[in-house]
Structures are given as C-alpha cells and as structure tokens.
Scaffold this motif. Sequence first.
Motif, mmCIF file in Angstrom:
data_model
loop_
_atom_site.group_PDB
_atom_site.id
_atom_site.type_symbol
_atom_site.label_atom_id
_atom_site.label_comp_id
_atom_site.label_asym_id
_atom_site.label_seq_id
_atom_site.Cartn_x
_atom_site.Cartn_y
_atom_site.Cartn_z
ATOM 1 N N VAL A 51 21.439 140.912 -31.175
ATOM 2 C CA VAL A 51 20.146 140.219 -31.223
ATOM 3 C C VAL A 51 19.691 140.086 -32.669
ATOM 4 N N GLY A 52 19.156 138.914 -32.997
ATOM 5 C CA GLY A 52 18.668 138.658 -34.340
ATOM 6 C C GLY A 52 17.308 139.282 -34.580
ATOM 7 N N VAL A 53 17.146 139.918 -35.737
ATOM 8 C CA VAL A 53 15.898 140.591 -36.109
ATOM 9 C C VAL A 53 15.365 139.947 -37.377
ATOM 10 N N ASP A 54 14.102 139.488 -37.338
ATOM 11 C CA ASP A 54 13.510 138.959 -38.571
ATOM 12 C C ASP A 54 12.030 139.314 -38.721
ATOM 13 N N GLY A 55 11.508 140.147 -37.826
ATOM 14 C CA GLY A 55 10.126 140.586 -37.947
ATOM 15 C C GLY A 55 9.112 139.672 -37.308
ATOM 16 N N GLY A 97 17.587 144.984 -55.089
ATOM 17 C CA GLY A 97 17.407 146.285 -54.453
ATOM 18 C C GLY A 97 16.140 146.330 -53.618
ATOM 19 N N GLN A 98 15.082 145.699 -54.112
ATOM 20 C CA GLN A 98 13.821 145.666 -53.362
ATOM 21 C C GLN A 98 13.978 144.853 -52.080
ATOM 22 N N VAL A 99 14.667 143.699 -52.196
ATOM 23 C CA VAL A 99 14.879 142.858 -51.016
ATOM 24 C C VAL A 99 15.679 143.603 -49.958
ATOM 25 N N GLU A 100 16.742 144.270 -50.397
ATOM 26 C CA GLU A 100 17.574 145.004 -49.436
ATOM 27 C C GLU A 100 16.809 146.172 -48.825
ATOM 28 N N GLY A 101 16.000 146.841 -49.629
ATOM 29 C CA GLY A 101 15.209 147.961 -49.118
ATOM 30 C C GLY A 101 14.228 147.517 -48.039
ATOM 31 N N GLU A 102 13.582 146.387 -48.275
ATOM 32 C CA GLU A 102 12.641 145.864 -47.286
ATOM 33 C C GLU A 102 13.371 145.469 -45.999
ATOM 34 N N ALA A 103 14.557 144.859 -46.158
ATOM 35 C CA ALA A 103 15.340 144.453 -44.996
ATOM 36 C C ALA A 103 15.774 145.666 -44.183
ATOM 37 N N ARG A 104 16.241 146.712 -44.867
ATOM 38 C CA ARG A 104 16.689 147.917 -44.175
ATOM 39 C C ARG A 104 15.527 148.598 -43.459
ATOM 40 N N ALA A 105 14.378 148.642 -44.105
ATOM 41 C CA ALA A 105 13.213 149.259 -43.480
ATOM 42 C C ALA A 105 12.806 148.518 -42.214
ATOM 43 N N LEU A 106 12.889 147.173 -42.252
ATOM 44 C CA LEU A 106 12.532 146.369 -41.090
ATOM 45 C C LEU A 106 13.441 146.665 -39.904
ATOM 46 N N VAL A 107 14.744 146.615 -40.126
ATOM 47 C CA VAL A 107 15.671 146.768 -39.010
ATOM 48 C C VAL A 107 15.673 148.206 -38.490
ATOM 49 N N GLU A 108 15.481 149.185 -39.356
ATOM 50 C CA GLU A 108 15.440 150.576 -38.908
ATOM 51 C C GLU A 108 14.177 150.859 -38.092
ATOM 52 N N GLN A 109 13.070 150.241 -38.484
ATOM 53 C CA GLN A 109 11.833 150.419 -37.717
ATOM 54 C C GLN A 109 11.982 149.826 -36.318
ATOM 55 N N VAL A 110 12.620 148.677 -36.230
ATOM 56 C CA VAL A 110 12.869 148.070 -34.926
ATOM 57 C C VAL A 110 13.785 148.966 -34.095
ATOM 58 N N ALA A 111 14.795 149.547 -34.735
ATOM 59 C CA ALA A 111 15.722 150.426 -34.027
ATOM 60 C C ALA A 111 15.003 151.637 -33.445
ATOM 61 N N ILE A 112 14.074 152.197 -34.189
ATOM 62 C CA ILE A 112 13.293 153.340 -33.696
ATOM 63 C C ILE A 112 12.532 152.968 -32.434
ATOM 64 N N LEU A 113 11.894 151.802 -32.446
ATOM 65 C CA LEU A 113 11.113 151.354 -31.295
ATOM 66 C C LEU A 113 12.008 151.131 -30.076
ATOM 67 N N VAL A 114 13.169 150.525 -30.299
ATOM 68 C CA VAL A 114 14.078 150.260 -29.181
ATOM 69 C C VAL A 114 14.602 151.566 -28.598
ATOM 70 N N ARG A 115 14.962 152.510 -29.456
ATOM 71 C CA ARG A 115 15.491 153.796 -28.969
ATOM 72 C C ARG A 115 14.435 154.580 -28.209
ATOM 73 N N GLU A 116 13.184 154.445 -28.616
ATOM 74 C CA GLU A 116 12.105 155.140 -27.912
ATOM 75 C C GLU A 116 11.916 154.585 -26.503
ATOM 76 N N SER A 117 12.014 153.262 -26.361
ATOM 77 C CA SER A 117 11.795 152.642 -25.059
ATOM 78 C C SER A 117 13.052 152.602 -24.193
ATOM 79 N N HIS A 118 14.232 152.754 -24.824
ATOM 80 C CA HIS A 118 15.507 152.738 -24.086
ATOM 81 C C HIS A 118 16.369 153.902 -24.584
#
Length: 295
Positions: free
Chosen positions: A13-17, A68-89
Amino acid sequence: MSAHTIPSGAVVVGVDGSTSALQAIDWAARQAEREHRPLVLLHAFRAIDTQANLWLVRAGADVSQVLGQVEGEARALVEQVAILVRESHPDLEVTTLLSVADPRQALLDAAARASLVVLGSRGRGPVRTLLLGSTSVAVASHATCPVVVVRPHHPGEVRRGVLVGVDGTDRCRATLEFAYRQAALHDLPLTVLHTYWDAAALAPAGGPPLTGDYEADRLLLAESVSGMGEEYPEVRVQLELAQGLPDAALVRASAHMNLVVVGRHPEHTLARGTFGGIARSVVEHSPTIVAVVPD
C-alpha cells in the motif's frame, strides 16, 4: 528492504500522509489480514521535489543536509503509520519500505512481487486537486498485479456487495476469479454484469422496428461464470444485463456497491477495451472502491 526483497504475495500500500492514503492503508490492512498475507507500507519520494527544498539548495544550503532532512521526514512518516497499523492489527506482519524514486515507478517495481497494490485516489503531490492522482492512474494502467484504488467512502453506508463487468470472453477469467475471491473473503454477494447494444434504440425514425430478445447475451453471461459456482459455492451470485456502454453501465451500477472490479485488457484490443477506455473511465468516475485486474 528493497522492492526486490518484498515478501512474495504481499499486499503493498502506498503511504504519503494524505487522508486518501490513510483510507487506503486501513483497507489494505484489513485485506491483508483476511488473506493472511504480509502488509508492506511503501513510501516513495524524490530526493528534492518541493519548492522549499529547491529554494534551500539554490540558496546555497548543503545538499547532503537537505537530503538527510527529506529522508528523515519520510522515515518518520512511514514508521508512524506502521505503529498505528500494528496497534490496530496486532497479528498482522507489517514491514516498511522507503524508496528514493518516482512513486509511480517504485509501486510498479513492488507490483512485480505483490499479490495486490492498494492506493488512495488522491495524493499530496501537485495533482492532488484532480479527480484522480497521476500515481494511481499510472500504477493501475501498468502494474502486473491487481490494483485497488480506494476512494473516500463511508464504511457504515449499506451497500450491495461486489460488482464485476464481463464481456463473455476468456480474457475476463482473471477478472471474474478476482471478483469471486473478494466476494468470498468479505462474505458479500456478487453481481456479474454484461452490457449489450439495444438495436431498437438505433433504428432510424420512420423505419421498420428492430427487435431482439438478447437470448445470446443471456447465454454468454451464463457461460462466462461456468465452473465458478463449484469453486466458490458460498458466493451468492446475480447475473445482470445492462444496455449501453460497459464503462457507463458499471459506473451507474457501482453507486451502491462495496467494490467494483474491472479488467485491464492488452493495448492491442479495441480502444474501449484498453485501460484508456473502460477501466480508466470506471476508475475515474466510480463513486466506490475500484479494483483493476490485468489480463
């Protein structure tokens, strides 16, 4: 993880916030759970593709620092989504994938190993105000696996199951099988729709009336689902004929459906049978979730 190491058969699934992507993620997680498949959250981004970042580089900022800033923001976005998905599933296998590439190409590369790619209908890019983002169009038109485009929807609204369009030829078999499988997975009824031309409506004024009982169309429709009942005996199936163009008929009928399934036929077929015709029209105009299945 790279696109080459995505678990075979995963749901990607595509993630873009965006809000649209969050709805797609929710749908994809529930789908992966039902199919007992791993879920891959893919976020792809160009290294420097925003006006703010371009301005920083042109103003003399250190390129590596900006990257580095762009990649950091991207990683933070996808990891935050992963946390939410793991909590609900909690029982779902969830992995993340960052790709420094055009999102369309990254998703197409992932499709080579995925069983399904899921996208929101609008992203956060420069085309977010369009009816459908360029990423969804490109991926649905070229992916080697089925693509589901999740439109804004109201889960509590009563709907009437899965709708699939067929033309009675063997090229629709993969599309039909996908629709049956989704109906079985979600315990939903299935409507199989075949369209026909009404010759009487085309008769010249004052000329002799043209008639037909469309028995050949009814027989073609019945034959198109031959054998599917034995494979999916639990699926409640309704066969329907509709007058007019296939894409228009599918869009009308999809208004109260949970999912509409349409095939993407090879480009050498008639124009209305290519993605530029039927499938694209349904993806762009259907008010519900659309699955595009390559033949």
